[in-house]
Scaffold this motif. Structure first.
Motif, mmCIF file in Angstrom:
data_model
loop_
_atom_site.group_PDB
_atom_site.id
_atom_site.type_symbol
_atom_site.label_atom_id
_atom_site.label_comp_id
_atom_site.label_asym_id
_atom_site.label_seq_id
_atom_site.Cartn_x
_atom_site.Cartn_y
_atom_site.Cartn_z
ATOM 1 N N ALA A 76 0.955 -1.179 -0.185
ATOM 2 C CA ALA A 76 -0.057 0.327 0.025
ATOM 3 C C ALA A 76 0.798 1.175 -0.267
ATOM 4 N N VAL A 77 1.986 1.416 0.798
ATOM 5 C CA VAL A 77 2.966 2.310 0.891
ATOM 6 C C VAL A 77 3.677 2.405 -0.612
ATOM 7 N N TYR A 78 4.024 1.384 -1.043
ATOM 8 C CA TYR A 78 4.868 1.312 -2.226
ATOM 9 C C TYR A 78 4.168 1.810 -3.216
ATOM 10 N N TYR A 79 2.776 1.425 -3.617
ATOM 11 C CA TYR A 79 2.115 1.635 -4.758
ATOM 12 C C TYR A 79 0.967 3.037 -4.372
ATOM 13 N N LYS A 80 1.311 3.410 -3.082
ATOM 14 C CA LYS A 80 0.376 4.496 -2.825
ATOM 15 C C LYS A 80 -0.992 4.516 -2.889
ATOM 16 N N TRP A 81 -1.445 3.306 -2.324
ATOM 17 C CA TRP A 81 -2.810 3.050 -2.285
ATOM 18 C C TRP A 81 -3.553 3.971 -1.274
#
Lengths: 200, 200, 200
Positions: free
Chosen positions: A187-192
């Motif tokens: 979620a943090v990596y893909y900015k969800w």
């Protein structure tokens, strides 16, 4: 092992609390209280709601000592913590997984419904941050952009699906916290982010 | 005697609550609630955390009557209270000492650890103000500049050192509240404050 | 019948919570939590204060389902709810009356003093809104302009006067909630407000 991860999560939450409070220009007492509620506020609210009193940290002072340690570590190394951001974020994410499990477990012990147990897991993991934000006079960040509450709900759902399948409890613990940790990292990596419903 | 001082402290806290709420342009209900939580919020939180329910003010309505009295006194004399600032400050300081003792005592009755008892004493004396500030949409003043929480912690520490020395309980009560009151007066006179750790 | 009205009130409170949270640009999790605390926050606080734990919504999940329904209804129809403002206001007012009765009843069951029971009734009806406003970083509206807390106190007083007169309990319920609903409608129609004491 589980206890160790719980302590590690508590430490990470306390350190993040210290950094938030310093940004708000609080004095040492304020900084300590913010560290404390960030780490233990969610579990304390959970214990009050289910009537598990005196609340947990009054029975096991190790949590208080860990927070005191996090308080001093964060104060002394606050200039260098930015270099440790990745480690801190990892500990924080471990905390999210472990705290959710602790909440789920307390709900099961109190013989509460799965829906309530999932709520308690999410509360344990996320509502320390809510109380921290209220004490800092902000709208809680988990209500606006951070997606981690939703991830805890997802983890709790996985937990009860696996319970239905009668999988051994240790495996369930591992998978649930694994799901929470991995999805959080993604979620943090893909900015969800959750959508915010707009007005029309 | 002790009960009388407790009542006096409650009155002072309630009056200070009224004055804060008027500054925030609240209506009469808001003013009453702020007076109430300033005086009883800390003890109420303490009771919920240790599971001493129904909380104390529900069992002894005298506190509620005292707050109602403080509410009316403060409303009627609000123009002249500035002249009584010194008396009010004295009562408030007495309240700080007595409330800390009440919290320490409740912790001992619940057979909690000294560290937890000191936390409960500090909470009883200081967290009414924290809840007041949150309801007034401010960062709690005790987290930023006022030093009184630290003084309550000091008082609680003195309390347990004297307990170790097996000094008679009445003497311990007198010394503990005396320490809190004197140090508070000195703190205000000499403008002591806790440092706020700056960012670097 | 009573249960049905309680559910209707919960629904109206939840919907009003959703609309408030959308205005604050919260994401879906934030919107749900605000809907939840608006509807159940007052009763939850009441249960914690009197020690009725696990708190009510953990024992009867119907309330949680009603809030989930209110959440989806309000999200889907948020563009058209302005046309339903009058119906919503009516439900909200019914909720005020019914929630007050629920709180009074819980106080009686716990054998608490009438003054405390009235406080519990008012808290059940009004403090969900207080918690909502704190989470939205606002000074609670019920402390500033809305008169509804005072109306709940009035309703509670009527309740105990009728109890003294040994009127059948069903009649007391009807009259009390009727008084609250009618006075609330009149208060809004005639724009009654409590005075805010000014500083001088």
């Amino acid at each position: 092992m589980f206890y160790l991860l719980d302590i590690l999560g508590t430490l990470a939450f306390a350190i993040s609390g210290v950094l938030t409070a310093i940004n708000k220009k609080m004095d040492l007492f304020g900084v300590f209280i913010i560290a404390f509620v960030t780490a233990l506020g969610g579990g304390t609210l959970r214990d009050m709601l289910i009537g598990h009193t005196p609340v947990s940290w009054m029975r096991d002072l190790n949590y208080v000592y860990v927070i005191a340690a996090g308080f001093f570590i964060a104060l002394i190394f606050r200039g260098r913590l930015s270099k440790l951001r990745k480690s801190l974020f990892l500990f924080d994410t471990i905390g999210l997984g472990v705290f959710t499990l602790v909440g789920l477990e307390k709900g099961l012990i109190a013989k509460l419904n799965p829906t309530v147990c999932i709520a308690l897991g999410t509360m344990t993991a996320c509502f320390g941050g809510v109380i921290r934000d209220i004490l800092c006079n902000e709208i809680p960040v988990v209500f606006r952009k951070e997606i981690y509450a939703t991830i805890c709900i997802l983890g709790g759902t996985v937990f009860f699906i696996l319970m239905e399948l009668e999988i051994p409890i240790n495996v369930i613990y591992l998978v649930t916290s694994g799901v929470i940790i991995v999805v959080r990292l993604m979620a943090v990596y893909y900015k969800w982010a959750l959508p915010a419903p707009y007005k029309y």
